[in-house]
Design a protein around this motif. Structure first.
Motif, PDB file in Angstrom:
ATOM      1  N   PRO A 638       0.823  -1.237   0.000  1.00 48.78           N
ATOM      2  CA  PRO A 638       0.000   0.000   0.000  1.00 48.78           C
ATOM      3  C   PRO A 638       0.844   1.269   0.000  1.00 48.78           C
ATOM      4  CG  PRO A 638      -0.859  -1.594   1.579  1.00 48.78           C
ATOM      5  CD  PRO A 638       0.430  -2.160   1.069  1.00 48.78           C
ATOM      6  N   ILE A 641       2.074   2.732  -3.426  1.00 47.63           N
ATOM      7  CA  ILE A 641       1.112   3.198  -4.426  1.00 47.63           C
ATOM      8  C   ILE A 641       0.771   4.654  -4.141  1.00 47.63           C
ATOM      9  CG2 ILE A 641      -1.164   2.801  -5.456  1.00 47.63           C
ATOM     10  CD1 ILE A 641      -0.948  -0.101  -4.465  1.00 47.63           C
ATOM     11  N   VAL A 658      -3.204   5.506 -11.201  1.00 48.75           N
ATOM     12  CA  VAL A 658      -3.742   5.644  -9.847  1.00 48.75           C
ATOM     13  C   VAL A 658      -4.290   7.058  -9.668  1.00 48.75           C
ATOM     14  CG1 VAL A 658      -3.226   5.567  -7.389  1.00 48.75           C
ATOM     15  CG2 VAL A 658      -2.107   3.956  -8.947  1.00 48.75           C
ATOM     16  N   PRO A 662      -4.409   3.776  -1.747  1.00 52.35           N
ATOM     17  CA  PRO A 662      -5.266   2.868  -0.965  1.00 52.35           C
ATOM     18  C   PRO A 662      -5.891   3.564   0.235  1.00 52.35           C
ATOM     19  CG  PRO A 662      -3.185   1.813  -1.523  1.00 52.35           C
ATOM     20  CD  PRO A 662      -3.048   3.237  -1.933  1.00 52.35           C
ATOM     21  N   VAL A 668      -8.058   0.896  -4.121  1.00 46.24           N
ATOM     22  CA  VAL A 668      -7.364   1.920  -4.903  1.00 46.24           C
ATOM     23  C   VAL A 668      -8.272   2.370  -6.041  1.00 46.24           C
ATOM     24  CG1 VAL A 668      -5.275   2.471  -6.209  1.00 46.24           C
ATOM     25  CG2 VAL A 668      -5.202   0.721  -4.422  1.00 46.24           C
ATOM     26  N   TYR A 681      -5.483  -3.357  -3.556  1.00 52.25           N
ATOM     27  CA  TYR A 681      -4.092  -3.172  -3.985  1.00 52.25           C
ATOM     28  C   TYR A 681      -3.405  -4.501  -4.313  1.00 52.25           C
ATOM     29  CZ  TYR A 681      -2.413  -4.637   0.660  1.00 52.25           C
ATOM     30  OH  TYR A 681      -2.123  -5.342   1.791  1.00 52.25           O
TER      31      TYR A 681
END
Length: 789
Positions: A638, A641, A658, A662, A668, A681
């Motif tokens: 997580p 990201i 993205v 998250p 996400v 995720y």
């Protein structure tokens, strides 16, 4: 509000009310806040606290403040009752009450998570007339100005007045510009005298300018003459002014008549809105003090954890914890001077008054307090020179008052009980006073230096000792209250620190009897034991809290892994079903092709077999590709990201961007092509950025410098229309580029020429979405508010 309870000034409850008044938004609310009194019954106090709790909930969950400013309209309501017409200002103040009722209207419909009943019930009782409110807002521009379009007749009259004004100015300007006539004038200006347009004429040319002389200058050198050519126009303006005054009076009477039926409702609105203003002020003050609500208990339970005196600097205040339960209703607090005993007394008394008035208390939850119907206090040196009372006499006067009026539901606070007289007599009196208050059933907290009272409290049922902690190592007070331990005055230790000679201290100790010395030693040991126990308790509490956190983290991690495993199994099952389904379809095709072989010749059979083999090989390659992809994908955590990252959706082998990292559940938010999706995720892998994006990153950045800040308001006062429009055009471009949604153009009232020119220009400007005249409080017709596209 219940009957007024006894409330000593020494508690400084009035200073709390001053802080409350600062949080109100209306004049009636401010006045009411300064008159708040504690409730005397448990039910009334509980109801008051519940209202504040609802106000805090609504304040936290709603975007805007639910109460807006409104005025006290008692005078306006009296005029309405007599049938008199209200003035512009009076109409605006009454309309302000309707507007405040409209603003508070949404409180009548709480959301499901707001759990409010009392305040919505109050809001449902509010009344306002939307038609009357709009009509008054449209017609009244300020305290003394009615809008031109308040009626067609008023608009006609004012147009005629402007026309006559312009005609007069043109004639007089023509005279000023004339070479033959301007030589008679003292100055080339047009002015007014007695409401009529005049020109300044040199006294020696009095007969050369026919007209009416209205005034002479102080020196006599200048005569203010109304030329004959404008007399008729001036007369016409006077007539129009009379018509205007009559039409304005008619409009004000019409607007007043719209409010006449709501006299009762307006009074009720003021009452409800004032209470709401005070309630939300209490909630706002509670948030500022980081305070918590109070639970009202039956008699005999008072629990306060880390209470902070609200009138002491939060950076300097030492929290006080005090617990009176299990039948304890009297507390005897001992300890050195300046150790915090008096502050503790005031804190308990002030908290009791605040809680019963619906205030939250700055402390750690939970806070439990009984409801007192009176608070009696003898705190501080109340010596009165004027009354020739000694310190002891002043103390006794307050105590006698408490003995006469206090009873079972009263709180009695006594500071330095028994002081100011012979120690032996003071001790006897103090014990007798405590015994009398005990027999009445009062809740008592007393501070003292008298050793016998420590023994008295230790032996009497319902009493408990407490002391202000003293650091023996540094010989300084810590200001912490220790429950269950009697304290010492520490006079000898403090004197030693201050420099009293050792031989004097030794002599003092010899004068003390052995029993007193032993008692002091036992108390010192008890204080040390209590301090050690407190430290161990705090360490145990911290260890327990840390263990709970570790357990919660372990449970959350186990749940997360379980969910991840479950999702992976689901994805694997789905993929297996997909592969099986595909294999089944391929097998069916192979069977069909095989059946055709019987009907085909050798060459056709060879082609068919080759075709089947190609299909099987293609399916095998697809499965192998999926296996390789599963092996080579780089799983993401997580924290890896971030918004803007490019990732791969594993199940689709497709890239995505993205949009949001998250959340708490690991979901996400992604943009995949034209679709926006949310995935866990664990379903994502690291992705490669597109070539186009990398190419864009290599392009040098260009920064647009917009220069200095653009003001939100443009003042065109005194400018000619043509010049003003040039400035306005440039300003609108700058404001548009600055990203403003709304700006103000100040053109003044005057004759309306500049205003009309500005508004006409704004109608065709490409950056302007809409425009309106300023409302009451924004500058009225002297300002145009522009909304930009």
């Amino acid at each position: 509000m219940a009957n007024e309870m006894n409330l000593p000034k020494s508690l400084e409850f009035d200073r709390i009310l001053e802080r409350l008044a600062e949080k109100t938004v209306s004049a009636p609310g401010t006045e009411a806040a300064k008159k708040v009194l504690p409730e005397c019954t448990r039910e009334a106090a509980r109801l008051s606290m519940e209202k504040t709790m609802e106000a805090e909930t609504l304040l936290n969950k709603r975007p805007g403040y639910p109460v807006r400013a409104f005025s006290n309209i008692e005078a306006e309501l009296k005029r309405l009752k007599t049938g008199a017409s209200l003035s512009c200002g009076e109409l605006l103040r009454v309309a302000g009450v309707f507007r405040a009722a409209k603003t508070a209207g949404p409180l009548a419909k709480p959301a499901k998570d707001e759990n409010a009943k009392l305040i919505p019930e109050m809001a449902r009782a509010l009344t306002y007339d939307g038609v009357a409110l709009k009509r008054i807002s449209d017609c009244i521009l300020s305290e003394d100005e009615v809008a031109d379009d308040a009626s067609p007749e008023l608009a006609r009259i004012r147009r005629a007045m402007r026309k006559e004004n312009e005609s007069i100015r043109e004639k007089l300007q023509s005279m000023i510009r004339s070479q033959s006539e301007s030589k008679y004038l003292q100055d080339t200006i047009v002015t007014q005298r007695n409401g009529r347009f005049v020109v300044p004429v040199k006294a020696e040319y009095k007969g050369s300018v026919p007209g009416i002389v209205h005034e002479k200058s102080a020196s006599g050198a200048t005569l203010f003459v109304e030329p004959a050519c404008v007399v008729e126009s001036n007369n016409r303006i006077r007539e129009l002014e009379g018509e205007e005054a009559r039409e304005v009076s008619r409009i004000l009477a019409e607007l007043t008549s719209m409010l006449y039926p709501y006299q009762k409702e307006l009074r009720e609105d003021i009452e409800i809105l004032t209470e709401l203003d005070v309630l939300f002020a209490k909630a706002a003050l509670g948030l500022e003090m980081k305070a918590v609500p109070v639970t009202f208990t039956e008699k005999g339970t008072l629990e306060l954890s880390e209470g902070r005196h609200p009138l002491i600097d939060p950076k300097k205040v030492v929290p006080v914890s005090l617990h009176m339960k299990n039948g304890v209703h009297a507390l005897v607090v001992t300890g050195p001077n300046t150790g915090g005993k008096t502050v503790t007394l005031k804190l308990v008394g002030l908290f009791a008054a605040m809680a019963q008035s619906g205030f939250f208390l700055p402390a750690k939850p939970p806070v439990r307090m009984p409801v007192f119907d009176g608070i009696f206090a003898d705190i501080g040196d109340e010596q009165s020179i004027e009354q020739s009372l000694s310190t002891f006499s002043a103390h006794m006067k307050s105590i006698i008052f408490a003995l006469k009026h206090a009873h079972g539901d009263s709180l009695v606070l006594l500071d330095e009980l028994g002081a100011g007289t012979d120690p032996q007599e003071g001790s006897a009196l103090a014990q007798a006073i405590l015994a009398e208050l005990d027999s009445k059933g009062c809740t008592v907290i007393a501070t003292t230096h008298i050793g016998e009272l420590k023994v008295f409290a230790g032996e009497r049922e319902g009493f408990e000792n407490a002391s202000m902690e003293f650091d023996a190592a540094t010989l300084t007070p810590t200001y912490r209250l220790l429950m269950g331990v009697a304290g010492r005055s520490n006079a000898l230790s403090i004197s030693q620190k201050l420099g009293l000679p050792k031989h004097v201290l030794q002599s003092a100790r010899q004068y003390m009897d052995e029993e007193h010395v032993e008692y002091s030693r036992l108390i010192e040991n008890a204080e040390k034991a209590q301090s050690r126990a407190d430290r161990m308790m705090n360490q145990a509490y911290q260890a327990l809290e840390e263990a709970k956190k570790q357990r919660r983290r372990a449970e959350e991690e186990a749940q997360r892994l379980n969910e991840k495993r479950k999702k992976m199994l689901e994805q694997a099952n789905e993929k297996a079903l997909e592969i099986i389904s595909g294999a089944k379809d391929t097998a069916e095709e192979v069977i069909k092709e095989t059946r055709k072989l019987k009907k085909q010749d050798e060459s056709q059979r060879t082609k068919t077999v080759q075709k089947v083999r190609e299909k099987l090989d293609h399916k095998k390659q697809s499965i192998e590709k999926h296996k390789k992809l599963q092996k080579k994908v780089k799983t993401l955590r997580p924290e890896d990201i971030h918004a803007g990252d490019t990732v791969t959706i594993v199940s689709m082998d497709a890239p995505a961007t993205v949009q949001e990292p998250p959340n708490g559940k690991g979901m996400v938010r992604l943009k995949a092509g034209i679709m926006t999706v949310e995935l866990h995720y664990t379903e994502l892998a690291a992705g490669k950025e597109p070539e186009a994006k990398r190419a864009r990153e290599n392009v040098p950045h260009i920064t647009l410098n917009r220069g200095k800040a653009v003001p939100m308001e443009l003042d065109l006062h005194g400018q000619a229309v043509d010049d003003a429009l040039i400035v306005l055009d440039k300003y609108l471009d700058d404001a548009f580029l600055a990203g403003y949604a709304e700006v103000r153009i100040v053109h003044g009232r005057g004759t309306g020429t500049l205003r009309n020119g500005v508004q006409q220009y704004l109608r065709t400007h490409p950056h302007v979405a809409k425009q309106r005249l300023g409302e009451y409080g924004e500058g009225g017709i002297g300002v145009t508010v522009v909304t930009l596209r």
